[in-house]
Design an enzyme around this catalytic site. Sequence first.
Site, PDB file in Angstrom:
ATOM      1  N   HIS A  85    -127.630  -8.532 -29.821  1.00  0.00           N
ATOM      2  CA  HIS A  85    -128.460  -7.784 -30.773  1.00  0.00           C
ATOM      3  C   HIS A  85    -128.014  -8.031 -32.208  1.00  0.00           C
ATOM      4  CE1 HIS A  85    -131.754  -5.512 -29.257  1.00  0.00           C
ATOM      5  NE2 HIS A  85    -131.682  -4.627 -30.218  1.00  0.00           N
ATOM      6  N   HIS A 135    -142.101  -5.879 -32.355  1.00  0.00           N
ATOM      7  CA  HIS A 135    -142.127  -4.429 -32.498  1.00  0.00           C
ATOM      8  C   HIS A 135    -143.558  -3.913 -32.419  1.00  0.00           C
ATOM      9  CE1 HIS A 135    -138.059  -4.326 -34.831  1.00  0.00           C
ATOM     10  NE2 HIS A 135    -137.890  -4.302 -33.520  1.00  0.00           N
ATOM     11  N   ARG A 185    -130.060 -10.824 -33.367  1.00  0.00           N
ATOM     12  CA  ARG A 185    -131.439 -10.374 -33.599  1.00  0.00           C
ATOM     13  C   ARG A 185    -131.532  -9.635 -34.937  1.00  0.00           C
ATOM     14  NH1 ARG A 185    -136.348  -8.940 -31.021  1.00  0.00           N
ATOM     15  NH2 ARG A 185    -136.990  -6.765 -31.248  1.00  0.00           N
ATOM     16  N   LYS A 202    -140.937  -6.076 -24.213  1.00  0.00           N
ATOM     17  CA  LYS A 202    -141.022  -4.832 -23.456  1.00  0.00           C
ATOM     18  C   LYS A 202    -142.454  -4.627 -22.956  1.00  0.00           C
ATOM     19  CE  LYS A 202    -137.265  -2.620 -25.999  1.00  0.00           C
ATOM     20  NZ  LYS A 202    -136.850  -1.501 -26.873  1.00  0.00           N
ATOM     21  N   ARG A 258    -134.620 -10.866 -27.905  1.00  0.00           N
ATOM     22  CA  ARG A 258    -133.693  -9.986 -27.196  1.00  0.00           C
ATOM     23  C   ARG A 258    -132.984 -10.816 -26.124  1.00  0.00           C
ATOM     24  NH1 ARG A 258    -138.685  -7.267 -27.513  1.00  0.00           N
ATOM     25  NH2 ARG A 258    -138.640  -5.347 -28.780  1.00  0.00           N
ATOM     26  N   TYR A 310    -134.947  -2.499 -41.282  1.00  0.00           N
ATOM     27  CA  TYR A 310    -134.271  -3.679 -41.816  1.00  0.00           C
ATOM     28  C   TYR A 310    -134.461  -3.810 -43.323  1.00  0.00           C
ATOM     29  CZ  TYR A 310    -133.803  -5.042 -36.962  1.00  0.00           C
ATOM     30  OH  TYR A 310    -133.489  -5.065 -35.632  1.00  0.00           O
TER      31      TYR A 310
END
Length: 324
Positions: A267, A293, A270, A195, A165, A302
Site C-alpha cells: 500500500h 476509487h 500505491r 473491489k 492493490r 492524497y
Amino acid sequence: MSAPSPEPPRRTALRRARDGWLDHLRVERGRSEHTLKAYQRDTERYLTFLEGLGVTDPEDVAERHVTDFLAALRRGNDEHPPLAATSAARAVVAVRGLHRFLTVEGEVEADPAREVQPPAPPRRLPKALSVDDVGRLLQAASLGDTPAALRDRALLELLYGSGARVSEAIGLDLDDLELGRGDDGTGGVVRLFGKGGKERIVPLGRYARDALDAWVVRGRPALARAGTGTPAVFVNVRGGRLSRQSAWTAIRAAAERAGLRADVSPHTLRHSFATHLLDGGADVRVVQELLGHASVTTTQIYTHVSTQHLREVYAQAHPRARAR
C-alpha cells in the site's frame, strides 16, 4: 494496620441489568474473555458516571446522559486523562450494546443510546515514499538476474507504476497484460479487477513494461514449468500463483536492502503512486480513475499530502517564506 478495602458498588437495578448483558454475551454470543473484560471496564466507568448523577435504574437513563458521558470521556477528569477518539468510541459501542440489549429484552421501552454516534477517529494521512526512495527501492529489487529477482522487480514496478492493490497484482492473469510499446514511449496497459470485481484499465510506464516483459519472457517460464499451467502473471517457486504474504516479503526484503527505515508495504507504493501523480499536476479525477476509487472523496485525502509537500518546497525555496 492495613487500610480498609473499599466497599463494592451497590447492586443497583442498572448494575444487575449490565451483569445480565455480560452473561448474555458470554453464554449466548460466545464472546471472548478479552472482549468481555473490555466491555465490563467501559460500562463500569459508565455506571459510575450515572451513579454520580443519581441515576441507578435503566428506565431513568436519557439520551442526554449518554451524550454527557461521551463528553466526559473526551474531557477527562481527576481519575483519567481525556480519551482519544478511538478509546471513547469503544466505550460508546459498549454502552450502545448494553442499551440495545435492554430494549430488545423488554427491560425498557426506548433506547436512549440509539442516536448517539461514537466519535470518528482522526483520518490518517497515507504514508508515501519520496521519489528518490522509490528509486532506491526498485533498484534494490532488481539485484541479480534470477527468475525470483526478475519477478520481484516486475511486481514492485507494477505496484508503483499502476497504483494497483496487492490483491489486484497477484490476481493478474497473462491475458490481463498488454505490453506493446506506445508511440509516446509508454508501455501498454494492464487490466485490473478491484473491489467488487470492478474492472479498470491502467496505462503502464516504460519501466513497468520493461520489467514485466523481462519477467514474462525470461523469468516466468523457469518457474511455471514446476506448476500445473496456471495463467497467473506472478508465480512462486512451485509454479503456483504468488501469495499476498510472498508479495509482502519481497517488498520488505527490497526495502531492507535499500536501507529504507520506513515501514514499506504494497500500500505504500500505491500511496506513493497517487501522491507523486498529484505532485506532478495530475487531476484528482484522473487519479481517482487510476486507483479505482468509487468516490473522489476517498482520493482527495492524497491532496492533503500533496499540499504538505508544496508547503515544504515553498518554505525551502521562497526567500521570504520564513521569519528571520
